[in-house]
Design an enzyme around this catalytic site. Sequence first.
Site, PDB file in Angstrom:
ATOM      1  N   ASP A 192       0.501  -1.001   0.115  1.00 56.26           N
ATOM      2  CA  ASP A 192       0.002  -0.132   0.082  1.00 56.26           C
ATOM      3  C   ASP A 192       0.717   1.437  -0.455  1.00 56.26           C
ATOM      4  OD1 ASP A 192      -2.171  -1.736   0.179  1.00 56.26           O
ATOM      5  OD2 ASP A 192      -3.383  -0.806   1.564  1.00 56.26           O
TER       6      ASP A 192
ATOM      7  N   GLU B   2     -14.433   2.341  -7.750  1.00 48.44           N
ATOM      8  CA  GLU B   2     -15.002   0.723  -6.799  1.00 48.44           C
ATOM      9  C   GLU B   2     -14.604   1.000  -5.489  1.00 48.44           C
ATOM     10  OE1 GLU B   2     -12.984  -3.785  -7.283  1.00 48.44           O
ATOM     11  OE2 GLU B   2     -11.691  -1.882  -6.611  1.00 48.44           O
TER      12      GLU B   2
ATOM     13  N   ASP C 278      -9.299   1.838  -8.766  1.00 46.23           N
ATOM     14  CA  ASP C 278      -9.774   0.833  -7.886  1.00 46.23           C
ATOM     15  C   ASP C 278      -9.385   0.643  -6.701  1.00 46.23           C
ATOM     16  OD1 ASP C 278      -9.294  -2.550  -8.431  1.00 46.23           O
ATOM     17  OD2 ASP C 278      -7.054  -1.503  -7.386  1.00 46.23           O
TER      18      ASP C 278
END
Length: 523
Positions: A203, A271, A234
């Site tokens: 991340d 998303e 995303d």
Amino acid sequence: MKKNTLHNFLLFTTLSLASACSSTENLATQQAQVSEWPRGVTYEIFVQSFCDSDGDSIGDIKGMTARLDYLQDLGVGAVWLMPISPSPSYHKYDVVDYYGVHPDYGTKEDFQEFVRQAHQRDIKVVIDLVLNHSGVDHPWFQSAKSDPNSPYRDYYVWAHKDDPETQTEGKILAGDSDNVNRWHEVKGNDYRYYGYFYGGMPDLNFDNPKLREEVFTIGRHWLTEMGVDGFRLDAARHIFPDDRPEDNHQWWVDFKTEMQKVKPDVYLVGEVWADAETVGPYTKGLHALFNFDMGYAITNAVQQERADSLVIKHKNIRDYYRSINPDFIDATFLTNHDQNRIMSELNGDINKARMAAALLFTLPGAPYIYYGEEIGMKGKKPDELIREPFIWEEASKDGCRTKWVQAKHSTEQAVVPAAAQAADENSLLNHYKTLIRFRNNSKALTYGEVEPLQLQNPAIAAFTRRHEEEDVLVLHNLSGTAVNMPLPENLKTYTTTAFQSNEASFRKGAVQLPAYSTLILRK
């Protein structure tokens, strides 16, 4: 296929499909659309599986460019491309260069030409932008893991191996990941890095101002130099850790503000794989969000042949989103690249697949089509098998078909090729084209709100859509049993047939709805 045969190949395959298409009325008429993107129809493409122009078995940008006429015929207003940047994986969600194009797909110049050609056809281009994480092979991470003093160290999230936080498992939040081991080791190092999805996708640390500015620069690059119209974002829910949702919400407000400085009409679709209550706050920073709840609801209704509360649920979700942002765009879909394909969810029943499409294109929202859905492609997880090659023509003629994976579900024995379907007025492909054309020319279906109706038959999905002077009554028979019934008194002003499938009809105040049929009436 040799590179020097590329021109002839593209010309032949484009003309062969165009010839097949010309035999049907559905494709002979140029659309005079009233719908405008981003509230039109968008087509999701996995480039790797779409069209191979150079014979290396992998789909590419030039192949995709050669199929723009097919997409224009289909009636879509935009394409969303899954990641196209350099990456070691087939899916390319572990990016190693945010500014580049994967060499398997082509060059930056190929992509710029694709965008130019798409825009000539009034097709917008949206690309997947993967900001929650980079790939483990990205130069930033390679520098960060090897040197605690690296300028990129703080581009990622680190914790000492003895920190209690690294000893706990994460919670499974939704369908986007079943990984619970979020902290990952670096060999010979006392520190671990955070990776929500898995160790190959560390991340990024959005608490770092330098990283944030780098991300803004990446976005500006694709909007200005590469000419894209927006981004599919995303894992938009996971920019910050799970316990910081407000920071996630604010980040997208900031990102939108920065992108609008260089492209005022930029389009951002996110998303957020979650229920409506979780999704709602993201409508402040993102123009559109995918409506996972409705994808599941449509699939369940068609599987069970019962409308029940389908339309009521849809209206309630939209009313909730509108209470937060009146201008939000509801990105509706059946299934996407992370889910079993709709045709497989419906056990290959083409009548039910037609009904699912009819619901998608007549309910409110800006619909998304997953490539191959319109020809009935099948697929069940693992992920490679829900992303199988598009079937353009018979194998002996199909120089466009990719071969990077051996198809298990979408074989020629299971799926009629697109060219053959184009020549068959009763095909699933032409059903999609007819529905899309009707929606594109209907203000009510594009922009109108929905009013659910109860007609005392659980198999009938009934609702009205209204916008400006257009007012339509939509009736779907989700079952395999014909339904004949008089219209209630309050609906008898709907007297003109605007759309029908499977010989649905309206006579003398009554509707005849054969199995798996749709009827749309206007006042």
